[in-house]
Design a protein around this motif. Structure first.
Motif, PDB file in Angstrom:
ATOM      1  N   UNK A 307       0.883  -1.165   0.000  1.00 15.23           N
ATOM      2  CA  UNK A 307       0.000   0.000   0.000  1.00 15.23           C
ATOM      3  C   UNK A 307       0.918   1.210   0.000  1.00 15.23           C
ATOM      4  N   UNK A 308       0.733   2.119  -0.944  1.00 18.29           N
ATOM      5  CA  UNK A 308       1.656   3.259  -0.988  1.00 18.29           C
ATOM      6  C   UNK A 308       0.966   4.510  -1.518  1.00 18.29           C
ATOM      7  N   UNK A 309       1.624   5.619  -1.299  1.00 21.30           N
ATOM      8  CA  UNK A 309       1.092   6.910  -1.721  1.00 21.30           C
ATOM      9  C   UNK A 309       1.905   8.020  -1.097  1.00 21.30           C
ATOM     10  N   UNK A 310       1.216   9.079  -0.694  1.00 16.23           N
ATOM     11  CA  UNK A 310       1.887  10.231  -0.099  1.00 16.23           C
ATOM     12  C   UNK A 310       1.245  10.588   1.235  1.00 16.23           C
ATOM     13  N   UNK A 311       2.100  10.858   2.201  1.00 16.05           N
ATOM     14  CA  UNK A 311       1.645  11.378   3.493  1.00 16.05           C
ATOM     15  C   UNK A 311       1.976  12.860   3.540  1.00 16.05           C
ATOM     16  N   UNK A 312       1.142  13.620   4.242  1.00 14.04           N
ATOM     17  CA  UNK A 312       1.347  15.057   4.367  1.00 14.04           C
ATOM     18  C   UNK A 312       1.888  15.361   5.763  1.00 14.04           C
ATOM     19  N   UNK A 313       3.088  15.921   5.792  1.00 17.13           N
ATOM     20  CA  UNK A 313       3.755  16.240   7.054  1.00 17.13           C
ATOM     21  C   UNK A 313       3.296  17.596   7.562  1.00 17.13           C
ATOM     22  N   UNK A 532       4.671  19.737   1.644  1.00 16.85           N
ATOM     23  CA  UNK A 532       4.469  18.878   2.816  1.00 16.85           C
ATOM     24  C   UNK A 532       4.396  17.396   2.453  1.00 16.85           C
ATOM     25  N   UNK A 533       4.403  17.081   1.160  1.00 11.09           N
ATOM     26  CA  UNK A 533       4.204  15.700   0.719  1.00 11.09           C
ATOM     27  C   UNK A 533       5.467  14.862   0.862  1.00 11.09           C
ATOM     28  N   UNK A 534       5.321  13.676   1.456  1.00 10.60           N
ATOM     29  CA  UNK A 534       6.418  12.712   1.545  1.00 10.60           C
ATOM     30  C   UNK A 534       5.889  11.334   1.153  1.00 10.60           C
ATOM     31  N   UNK A 535       6.704  10.517   0.474  1.00  9.67           N
ATOM     32  CA  UNK A 535       6.240   9.177   0.098  1.00  9.67           C
ATOM     33  C   UNK A 535       6.105   8.278   1.329  1.00  9.67           C
ATOM     34  N   UNK A 536       5.189   7.338   1.241  1.00  4.62           N
ATOM     35  CA  UNK A 536       5.113   6.284   2.254  1.00  4.62           C
ATOM     36  C   UNK A 536       4.725   4.987   1.561  1.00  4.62           C
ATOM     37  N   UNK A 548      -2.538   1.916  -4.441  1.00  7.79           N
ATOM     38  CA  UNK A 548      -1.615   2.982  -4.823  1.00  7.79           C
ATOM     39  C   UNK A 548      -2.358   4.309  -4.798  1.00  7.79           C
ATOM     40  N   UNK A 549      -1.600   5.384  -4.705  1.00 10.60           N
ATOM     41  CA  UNK A 549      -2.200   6.710  -4.750  1.00 10.60           C
ATOM     42  C   UNK A 549      -2.926   7.111  -3.481  1.00 10.60           C
ATOM     43  N   UNK A 550      -2.639   6.429  -2.365  1.00 13.27           N
ATOM     44  CA  UNK A 550      -3.287   6.770  -1.093  1.00 13.27           C
ATOM     45  C   UNK A 550      -2.704   8.089  -0.580  1.00 13.27           C
ATOM     46  N   UNK A 551      -3.545   8.983  -0.102  1.00 17.41           N
ATOM     47  CA  UNK A 551      -3.091  10.233   0.480  1.00 17.41           C
ATOM     48  C   UNK A 551      -3.692  10.400   1.866  1.00 17.41           C
ATOM     49  N   UNK A 552      -2.865  10.742   2.822  1.00 17.41           N
ATOM     50  CA  UNK A 552      -3.294  10.921   4.204  1.00 17.41           C
ATOM     51  C   UNK A 552      -2.245  11.739   4.938  1.00 17.41           C
ATOM     52  N   UNK A 553      -2.568  12.270   6.089  1.00 19.19           N
ATOM     53  CA  UNK A 553      -1.569  12.975   6.897  1.00 19.19           C
ATOM     54  C   UNK A 553      -0.899  11.993   7.852  1.00 19.19           C
ATOM     55  N   UNK A 554       0.257  12.375   8.370  1.00 15.81           N
ATOM     56  CA  UNK A 554       1.083  11.452   9.144  1.00 15.81           C
ATOM     57  C   UNK A 554       0.390  10.909  10.385  1.00 15.81           C
ATOM     58  N   UNK A 555      -0.547  11.669  10.951  1.00 11.57           N
ATOM     59  CA  UNK A 555      -1.202  11.221  12.187  1.00 11.57           C
ATOM     60  C   UNK A 555      -2.056   9.975  11.974  1.00 11.57           C
TER      61      UNK A 555
END
Length: 639
Positions: A307-313, A532-536, A548-555
């Motif tokens: 499962x991958x995408x971008x997390x927002x820091x 603020x975007x970082x891969x995860x 793929x393409x999941x977006x969420x914040x780090x919390x």
């Protein structure tokens, strides 16, 4: 008429001979002095007291890329100047000389402006009160930055020195005796201002709020003072035991029970490895950023059981500890005072975290960071969180460094992962392991040497040749990607079910003007969030759902981890699962409902506002009202 003579003709008392060393007196006699009467001297020094703060304000804001007389409103200018005048008043009573107050006020103001200038260059943000609690962390990496004076620093330094040298033409001023008649009204006026500023709603009524990333909206000293005012966190309006009880009843924690293989065939990981990779990000999400080759080809190739995408820091360019805190606790820092670091201020023994949750499930909890233990108060925090074992740089074996040696460089990701594998191999077979790792290889600054770092990725297109710090950063990410391939390849061959969560903590502060070039000087919230975007990614060596393409914040990342691992979840994590559906991103820059971005000062409405308010209630209860913390909600329950 005033004239320049070699020895001062004074109508004001000179200092007593005993108070001045012969050497200093000799030097003073060599410096020509203006022949001023007592009255003339009084007018000159009073004029300096009035005018020099205007100069100080101009120099400080110029240092920090602002035009103070155009970028700020008259109210903001006035509120900034008050602090410069209060500084002069303080130094006058401290030193007893008007000329000394002027010099100290100007010099210290310039020093603060210069420190802020460096912070913007190194971290991409302004100076906050909380930074003074992090001086130990700053000292750890202080030697890896370029402190050469910029053109702005050199120009303002010359102006400051010239003003101080010109003041040497003034006659020597004797120290004034302490006067209650002067002190009482001065202190009274100052106290009234401070009480109104910090104790009333004046600042809020004027629409002035802390600026997180630059001082452009307020000015350095006003922004610093406003951040001090906002360091106190008030209860949300909807905060009550009734509200908390309702949330506790709606989201109940699972019972403590776990096994690697349930009778129904559900697989749970024996090993859970979390890697927060220092400054790991994908600059290709930014407009106009092109490179000669992909900096992270292996990461992009991961699809199976991934499962991958971008997390927002919530942070940019630094303050790694806040990303760490958001992941381990599930608490966003979006509603905390600007610039604060929970690791320094809000963590206490026994706080509910992912660490305690994994330990309750039978996992041995290990923290590993290949750098000094003095950063971000980690030894104390890791103890409070309950880690069983903690390893820092000196505990890592066969260390290899990049961009320098052990005193100037950072431990490589390859070396870091080799030590993680060693820790895994040293445990007993079948023993559940939770390993939390913060890497160091990609830490700023990016003007460091290229030792043990091949030049393999660089900017092309319109940005080619303009930002060598970006080129170094891209080459570091390429090395991280290769080390990541080594780690995943190893655990592909491991029999024990293993899950690895990997994410970056923030984007790098590579060059002050790199981001303004690609994003503009005043981007809207949607564009600003690109910083603020970082891969995860979440990967397992056994079958898990793929996305793929999941977006969420780090919390939200720890909740995603526990859900995907089929491990028992707390009521807080179940609440976050539902919150994610309505508000997939919450960070210090803004909030997203999945379609629309809302800036930090924009009003939320309807269901979105209600969902965020509930989260704020839980955050306040978990962080600030610990004695009344909702029982059994933030942790698992006993069987």
């Amino acid at each position: 008429m005033a004239s320049i003579v070699k020895q001062p003709k004074l109508n004001i008392p000179e200092e007593e001979p005993a108070a001045v060393s012969p050497r200093k007196r000799k030097l003073a006699l060599r410096w020509p002095k203006l022949a001023l009467t007592q009255r003339q001297y009084w007018w000159v020094t009073m004029a300096l007291l009035a005018v020099v703060p205007l100069l100080s304000f101009t120099l400080v804001e110029y240092l920090n890329y602002n035009d103070p007389w155009k970028d700020f409103t008259p109210t903001q200018i006035a509120l900034n100047l008050v602090w410069y005048y209060l500084g002069e008043l303080f130094f006058y009573f401290l030193r007893g000389r008007r000329s000394g107050a002027v010099k100290l006020g100007l010099g210290i103001a310039w020093g603060f402006g210069c420190a802020n200038h460096y912070l913007i260059a190194f971290r991409g943000r302004t100076l906050f009160p909380g930074d003074f609690l992090c001086l130990g962390t700053a000292a750890n990496v202080a030697g890896n930055y370029d402190y050469s004076l910029s053109q702005r620093q050199a120009l303002t330094l010359v102006i400051m020195v010239l003003v101080i040298l010109l003041m040497k033409f003034l006659p020597n001023e004797s120290r004034k005796k302490f006067s209650w008649k002067v002190f009482v009204p001065s202190a009274g006026v100052s106290a009234v201002f401070l009480a109104v500023f910090f104790g009333t709603g004046l600042v809020e009524g004027l629409g002035i709020e802390p600026s997180m990333w630059t001082t452009r909206g307020n000015g350095l000293f006003l922004n610093f003072a406003v951040c001090m005012k906002y360091m106190k966190v008030d209860q949300p309006e909807t905060y009550s035991q009734q509200t908390l009880s309702g949330l506790g009843e709606s989201y109940t924690s699972d019972e403590l029970s776990v096994s690697v293989m349930d009778p129904d065939g559900t697989v749970r990981p024996v090993n859970v490895i979390v890697i927060m990779n220092e400054s790991f990000s994908d600059l290709s999400v930014l407009p106009e950023v092109e490179t000669n080759q992909d900096a992270m080809p292996f990461l992009r190739s991961l699809t199976e059981n991934t499962i991958k995408g971008y997390a927002y820091s919530s942070v940019f360019g630094g303050t790694t500890a806040n990303s760490e805190y958001e992941f381990l606790t599930g608490n966003t820092t979006a509603f905390l005072p600007a610039g604060t670091v929970p690791y320094q201020m809000y963590v206490s023994d026994g706080d509910p975290t992912l660490v305690g949750q994994m330990k309750a499930l039978g996992y041995t909890a290990i923290a590993a960071h290949p750098y000094r233990s003095s950063g971000w108060n980690r030894p104390s925090v890791y103890s409070n969180f309950g880690f069983d074992e903690v390893y820092f740089e000196s505990d890592f074996q066969n260390r290899t460094y990049m961009r320098g040696d052990s005193s100037t460089g950072y431990v490589t990701d390859q070396c870091d992962y080799e030590n993680l594998i060693r820790l895994y191999e040293e445990k007993e077979k079948g023993e559940p392991l939770f390993l939390f790792n913060v890497t160091m290889q990609n830490h700023s600054g990016y003007q460091m040497s290229w030792e043990n770092l091949p030049r393999e990725v660089w900017l092309t297109g319109s940005l080619e040749g303009r930002f060598q710090t970006v080129n170094q950063y891209l080459s570091l990410i390429y090395q991280s990607d290769q080390a990541l391939e080594y780690l995943i390849s190893y655990f592909e061959g491991v029999e024990e079910p293993t899950m690895i969560l990997f994410f970056g903590d923030h984007q790098p502060q590579v060059a002050t003007n790199f981001y303004t070039d690609v994003l503009g000087t005043d981007p809207d919230t949607a564009l600003a969030e690109k910083k603020q975007m970082v891969p995860f990614f979440l990967w397992a060596n056994y079958d898990i759902p793929e996305a793929e393409g999941v977006e969420l914040s780090l919390n939200y990342l720890s909740t995603l981890l526990m859900d995907t691992a089929n491990l028992p979840m707390t009521g807080y994590q179940k609440f976050q699962q539902e919150l994610y559906e309505a508000v997939p991103v919450i960070n210090t820059v803004g909030i997203s409902d999945g379609q629309i971005w809302y800036g930090e000062n924009e009003t939320l409405t309807g269901d979105l506002a209600s969902a965020v308010e509930e989260y704020q209630v839980l955050l306040y209860n978990n962080i600030f009202d610990k004695s009344n913390r909702l029982e059994g909600f933030f942790s698992l329950t006993e069987e």
